[in-house]
Motif scaffolding. Structure first.
Motif, PDB file in Angstrom:
ATOM      1  N   PHE A 283       0.847  -1.184   0.000  1.00 51.53           N
ATOM      2  CA  PHE A 283       0.000   0.000   0.000  1.00 51.53           C
ATOM      3  C   PHE A 283       0.888   1.241   0.000  1.00 51.53           C
ATOM      4  O   PHE A 283       2.107   1.158   0.185  1.00 51.53           O
ATOM      5  N   MET A 284       0.269   2.396  -0.207  1.00 45.89           N
ATOM      6  CA  MET A 284       1.009   3.637  -0.281  1.00 45.89           C
ATOM      7  C   MET A 284       0.672   4.520   0.904  1.00 45.89           C
ATOM      8  O   MET A 284      -0.341   4.311   1.596  1.00 45.89           O
ATOM      9  N   PHE A 285       1.517   5.504   1.146  1.00 40.16           N
ATOM     10  CA  PHE A 285       1.297   6.425   2.254  1.00 40.16           C
ATOM     11  C   PHE A 285       1.736   7.817   1.840  1.00 40.16           C
ATOM     12  O   PHE A 285       2.460   8.008   0.862  1.00 40.16           O
ATOM     13  N   GLY A 286       1.277   8.793   2.599  1.00 43.46           N
ATOM     14  CA  GLY A 286       1.638  10.184   2.360  1.00 43.46           C
ATOM     15  C   GLY A 286       1.037  11.016   3.485  1.00 43.46           C
ATOM     16  O   GLY A 286       0.521  10.483   4.477  1.00 43.46           O
ATOM     17  N   HIS A 287       1.084  12.318   3.342  1.00 43.02           N
ATOM     18  CA  HIS A 287       0.577  13.163   4.415  1.00 43.02           C
ATOM     19  C   HIS A 287       0.063  14.488   3.872  1.00 43.02           C
ATOM     20  O   HIS A 287       0.448  14.933   2.781  1.00 43.02           O
ATOM     21  N   THR A 288      -0.798  15.106   4.651  1.00 43.33           N
ATOM     22  CA  THR A 288      -1.181  16.490   4.450  1.00 43.33           C
ATOM     23  C   THR A 288      -0.512  17.299   5.565  1.00 43.33           C
ATOM     24  O   THR A 288       0.459  16.842   6.172  1.00 43.33           O
ATOM     25  N   ARG A 289      -1.044  18.470   5.858  1.00 40.84           N
ATOM     26  CA  ARG A 289      -0.425  19.273   6.923  1.00 40.84           C
ATOM     27  C   ARG A 289      -0.553  18.596   8.283  1.00 40.84           C
ATOM     28  O   ARG A 289       0.371  18.673   9.096  1.00 40.84           O
ATOM     29  N   ARG A 290      -1.651  17.897   8.522  1.00 35.46           N
ATOM     30  CA  ARG A 290      -1.865  17.299   9.833  1.00 35.46           C
ATOM     31  C   ARG A 290      -2.239  15.815   9.804  1.00 35.46           C
ATOM     32  O   ARG A 290      -2.277  15.194  10.858  1.00 35.46           O
ATOM     33  N   GLU A 291      -2.557  15.274   8.623  1.00 38.71           N
ATOM     34  CA  GLU A 291      -3.006  13.884   8.555  1.00 38.71           C
ATOM     35  C   GLU A 291      -1.981  13.007   7.858  1.00 38.71           C
ATOM     36  O   GLU A 291      -1.381  13.406   6.864  1.00 38.71           O
ATOM     37  N   VAL A 292      -1.831  11.777   8.368  1.00 37.18           N
ATOM     38  CA  VAL A 292      -1.099  10.734   7.673  1.00 37.18           C
ATOM     39  C   VAL A 292      -2.138   9.869   6.966  1.00 37.18           C
ATOM     40  O   VAL A 292      -3.124   9.449   7.567  1.00 37.18           O
ATOM     41  N   CYS A 293      -1.939   9.612   5.668  1.00 34.40           N
ATOM     42  CA  CYS A 293      -2.939   8.943   4.835  1.00 34.40           C
ATOM     43  C   CYS A 293      -2.360   7.648   4.282  1.00 34.40           C
ATOM     44  O   CYS A 293      -1.157   7.532   4.042  1.00 34.40           O
ATOM     45  N   PHE A 294      -3.250   6.684   4.039  1.00 31.54           N
ATOM     46  CA  PHE A 294      -2.845   5.383   3.511  1.00 31.54           C
ATOM     47  C   PHE A 294      -3.812   4.961   2.410  1.00 31.54           C
ATOM     48  O   PHE A 294      -5.014   5.218   2.477  1.00 31.54           O
ATOM     49  N   SER A 295      -3.275   4.287   1.407  1.00 32.09           N
ATOM     50  CA  SER A 295      -4.103   3.822   0.300  1.00 32.09           C
ATOM     51  C   SER A 295      -4.633   2.422   0.584  1.00 32.09           C
ATOM     52  O   SER A 295      -4.130   1.700   1.452  1.00 32.09           O
ATOM     53  N   GLU A 296      -5.627   2.046  -0.192  1.00 31.85           N
ATOM     54  CA  GLU A 296      -6.091   0.661  -0.183  1.00 31.85           C
ATOM     55  C   GLU A 296      -4.981  -0.205  -0.773  1.00 31.85           C
ATOM     56  O   GLU A 296      -4.377   0.142  -1.791  1.00 31.85           O
ATOM     57  N   PRO A 297      -4.651  -1.339  -0.125  1.00 25.98           N
ATOM     58  CA  PRO A 297      -3.585  -2.186  -0.684  1.00 25.98           C
ATOM     59  C   PRO A 297      -3.857  -2.588  -2.131  1.00 25.98           C
ATOM     60  O   PRO A 297      -4.994  -2.875  -2.518  1.00 25.98           O
ATOM     61  N   GLY A 298      -2.819  -2.574  -2.923  1.00 26.36           N
ATOM     62  CA  GLY A 298      -2.942  -2.970  -4.316  1.00 26.36           C
ATOM     63  C   GLY A 298      -3.526  -1.913  -5.224  1.00 26.36           C
ATOM     64  O   GLY A 298      -3.802  -2.195  -6.395  1.00 26.36           O
ATOM     65  N   THR A 299      -3.714  -0.693  -4.717  1.00 26.84           N
ATOM     66  CA  THR A 299      -4.250   0.394  -5.540  1.00 26.84           C
ATOM     67  C   THR A 299      -3.356   1.618  -5.401  1.00 26.84           C
ATOM     68  O   THR A 299      -2.558   1.736  -4.474  1.00 26.84           O
ATOM     69  N   THR A 300      -3.542   2.539  -6.330  1.00 28.29           N
ATOM     70  CA  THR A 300      -2.852   3.831  -6.237  1.00 28.29           C
ATOM     71  C   THR A 300      -3.831   4.968  -5.982  1.00 28.29           C
ATOM     72  O   THR A 300      -3.453   6.006  -5.449  1.00 28.29           O
ATOM     73  N   HIS A 301      -5.081   4.785  -6.375  1.00 29.63           N
ATOM     74  CA  HIS A 301      -6.043   5.886  -6.409  1.00 29.63           C
ATOM     75  C   HIS A 301      -7.010   5.903  -5.239  1.00 29.63           C
ATOM     76  O   HIS A 301      -7.712   6.895  -5.037  1.00 29.63           O
ATOM     77  N   ALA A 302      -7.083   4.810  -4.479  1.00 29.92           N
ATOM     78  CA  ALA A 302      -8.079   4.683  -3.412  1.00 29.92           C
ATOM     79  C   ALA A 302      -7.438   4.971  -2.057  1.00 29.92           C
ATOM     80  O   ALA A 302      -6.578   4.210  -1.605  1.00 29.92           O
ATOM     81  N   TRP A 303      -7.880   6.053  -1.411  1.00 27.52           N
ATOM     82  CA  TRP A 303      -7.331   6.477  -0.125  1.00 27.52           C
ATOM     83  C   TRP A 303      -8.486   6.675   0.863  1.00 27.52           C
ATOM     84  O   TRP A 303      -8.888   7.805   1.135  1.00 27.52           O
ATOM     85  N   PRO A 304      -9.068   5.586   1.379  1.00 23.90           N
ATOM     86  CA  PRO A 304     -10.247   5.702   2.250  1.00 23.90           C
ATOM     87  C   PRO A 304     -10.012   6.626   3.443  1.00 23.90           C
ATOM     88  O   PRO A 304      -8.946   6.611   4.074  1.00 23.90           O
ATOM     89  N   ILE A 305     -11.035   7.413   3.733  1.00 25.40           N
ATOM     90  CA  ILE A 305     -10.931   8.382   4.833  1.00 25.40           C
ATOM     91  C   ILE A 305     -10.711   7.676   6.161  1.00 25.40           C
ATOM     92  O   ILE A 305     -10.007   8.188   7.044  1.00 25.40           O
ATOM     93  N   ARG A 306     -11.274   6.478   6.319  1.00 23.66           N
ATOM     94  CA  ARG A 306     -11.142   5.781   7.602  1.00 23.66           C
ATOM     95  C   ARG A 306      -9.707   5.359   7.903  1.00 23.66           C
ATOM     96  O   ARG A 306      -9.394   5.000   9.040  1.00 23.66           O
ATOM     97  N   TYR A 307      -8.834   5.388   6.902  1.00 22.65           N
ATOM     98  CA  TYR A 307      -7.430   5.055   7.144  1.00 22.65           C
ATOM     99  C   TYR A 307      -6.619   6.265   7.624  1.00 22.65           C
ATOM    100  O   TYR A 307      -5.471   6.115   8.037  1.00 22.65           O
ATOM    101  N   GLN A 308      -7.164   7.466   7.528  1.00 19.64           N
ATOM    102  CA  GLN A 308      -6.394   8.650   7.891  1.00 19.64           C
ATOM    103  C   GLN A 308      -6.217   8.755   9.406  1.00 19.64           C
ATOM    104  O   GLN A 308      -7.109   8.396  10.173  1.00 19.64           O
ATOM    105  N   GLN A 309      -5.047   9.246   9.811  1.00 22.45           N
ATOM    106  CA  GLN A 309      -4.760   9.470  11.231  1.00 22.45           C
ATOM    107  C   GLN A 309      -4.218  10.894  11.397  1.00 22.45           C
ATOM    108  O   GLN A 309      -3.341  11.311  10.655  1.00 22.45           O
TER     109      GLN A 309
END
Length: 569
Positions: A283-309
């Protein structure tokens, strides 16, 4: 009495020359660490490639092409299984994007074309219930033979690369009746869905793009799952549904597959996704100013909100360290551990080491190094340590302007690039070695995975030539090295000097500080290990050496002695 110098470490500006520990230096320019010898880095060579001279960020793609940008941009290959298309994800200060081989390198400058990383959510579809009596047998006379349903719909966009986005808002409800004739099910009415307005912008709605239709039935037991009904070419403005409930197919799995944060400030006030990385678990990861975000495994475009911290500090950057994700902030570092987006767990390291620049961070041998205001910090496991505190006070480090640094790596060493100034080199495998200087000033740099080759374009190179650092090991960078000042127990005079090296010639200057403070220096070009005489007529307690060379040398040790016989000891 004999003084032998056989340790060739780096510098420690924290101390005065006579305060330095044995082996540390006042100057160590182009001196390479690793073999306990005084030797120089090799000469850089041309790769024969060029890039735009304005480039400040770049990425090596397919071992052939350079993606270049003038603004801060990062790129990473997508962690997709059997990825024949070579997808690559790109993040900059506007919106995250994706491209692949068939469109990315069609024309220079590269990438030639890119699309938004996420697939947008459609508006809810408009429904019209129509008579379909011409398409079916007559409806049974008794309502006892009819199954009654209330149904709702969702639709989803699918781009030309087959990436399906989130489901739309739920449509209005419509009531339907079903019946069976000769074991075949029919709908008593048909439902026409009008395709929502197709979003414009940097989306890939070319050949092969679709919109998919899903339906959920309400029964006396409640609402069912949204199930696949049909997929429709993106150019078709409507679809007529006559599908009986028993013919509905697989459940919708993409309902929460929202795209990553982008430049829509109304939806994402903390800004777009930055510093996209790939986790070994796919899966992929990245961040905004305050959130760490994660993608759905096996995808590049799907970043469900419930995965954000969310974190309480502003995030500067994030990068992999082994199997962990290190998140650097303007407050303290965090380490996220886990093997899936759902399992990622943050650990806050309670050390007040803020990261001052997203460019001044690098992973080397499983450890993340980054620039803070008061020194360079190493994060490994659950701990953070200021690794330069033994060599720099905060005042010396701040004078280096850490907020302007850019970190790189080569040969398991941290390279600290400074605009218009010499590069600093830190050896994590020998952390008491201090820092060394290197006459290297790249405008842009890149370490190739696998080979560990360091490629760069020199600052102010109008031709944009790409060079290979340390490419010619038969030649050497100009070496300049000055040892600490060694103090003898009492004033003395050394009569001879001997240099033991694997290669010659080199220039050695012997310095002596008299009790009065006067410095006497004697320079000699040395061509062999034969001792040479030093001038006398004075006594001194402070003694040190300067060594310079323009050809390859590998100095084992240099000795000062009163008599020639002492060299045999």
């Amino acid at each position: 009495m004999k003084l032998t110098i056989d340790s060739w470490r780096g510098t420690a500006p924290k101390f005065e020359p006579r305060q330095l520990a044995d082996g540390l230096a006042v100057e160590a320019l182009n001196a390479r660490s690793g073999r306990s010898l005084l030797e120089a880095w090799g000469v850089d060579t041309s790769t024969g490639e060029t890039i735009p001279a304005s480039a400040r960020y770049w990425f090596r793609y397919l071992d052939t092409y350079w993606f270049t940008w003038t603004d801060r941009t990062e790129a990473v290959l997508a962690p997709l299984v059997n990825d024949a298309e070579q997808y690559i994800c790109i993040s900059d200060e506007s919106w995250p994007s994706i491209t692949r081989a068939d469109v990315a390198v069609s024309a220079a400058p590269y990438p030639s074309l890119r699309y938004r990383l996420g697939i947008p959510q459609p508006a809810k579809p408009v429904l019209v219930v129509d008579d379909n009596s011409a398409e079916r047998p007559a409806t049974p006379a008794s309502t006892d033979d009819l199954d009654l349903y209330t149904v709702v719909y969702k639709v989803a966009w699918v781009d030309a690369w087959g990436r399906e986005g989130p489901g739309s808002l739920v449509s209005s409800r419509v009531n339907l009746q079903e019946y069976t004739v000769n074991a075949v099910s029919y709908m008593a009415k048909q439902v026409q869905l009008t395709r929502p307005t197709l979003p414009t912008g940097q989306y890939n709605w070319g050949t092969g793009a679709l919109w998919r239709v899903y339906r959920a039935n309400f029964t006396s037991q409640g609402q069912g799952l949204f199930q696949f009904v049909a997929e429709v070419p993106i150019t078709d403005p409507s679809y007529i549904d006559r599908t009986p409930s028993g013919d509905l197919q697989e459940a919708m799995v993409t309902d929460e597959w929202f795209g990553p944060p982008d430049n829509n400030t109304a939806l994402f006030p903390n800004g777009p996704l930055r510093h996209i990385g790939a986790h070994p678990s796919g899966f992929m990861f990245g961040h905004t100013r305050r959130e760490v975000c994660f993608s759905e495994p096996g995808t590049t475009h799907a970043w469900p909100i419930r995965y954000q911290q969310s974190l309480k500090e502003d995030i500067v950057t994030c990068l992999m360290s082994g199997g962990d994700i290190v998140v650097l902030t303007k407050g303290v570092p965090y380490v996220f551990t886990g093997v899936s987006p759902e399992s990622m767990s943050p650990m806050r390291i309670p050390e007040p080491y803020p990261c001052v620049s997203q460019d001044a961070a690098v992973e080397v041998s499983g450890t993340v190094f980054y620039a803070s205001r008061n020194g360079m910090v190493a994060v490994q496991g659950a701990s953070a340590q200021m690794v330069t505190s033994a060599f720099y006070r905060d005042v010396e480090w701040r004078a280096l302007q850490p907020e302007t640094m850019r970190f790189g790596h080569y040969d398991d060493k941290v390279f600290i690039f400074r605009s218009g100034k010499r590069t600093l080199v830190f050896d994590p495998l020998n952390q008491d070695d201090g820092l060394r200087e290197l006459d290297l000033d790249p405008a842009v740099h890149h370490t190739l995975p696998g080979s560990d080759d360091l490629l760069y374009m020199a600052r102010n190179d109008a031709g944009g030539a790409v060079k290979l650092f340390n490419g010619d090991l038969t030649a050497a960078r100009p070496l300049q090295y000055t040892t600490k000042e060694y103090r003898t127990p009492a004033p003395t005079t050394f009569g001879f000097c001997k240099v033991v090296s694997e290669h010659y010639p080199l220039t050695v200057t012997v310095h002596a500080r008299k009790e009065s403070g006067e410095v006497v220096s004697h320079q000699r070009v040395v061509s062999s290990n034969k001792p040479f005489a030093l001038p006398g007529g004075f006594r001194a307690r402070g003694w040190w050496l300067s060594v310079s060379a323009t050809a390859s040398v590998a100095v084992h040790h240099i000795s000062l002695a009163h008599t020639l016989s002492e060299f045999n000891d």
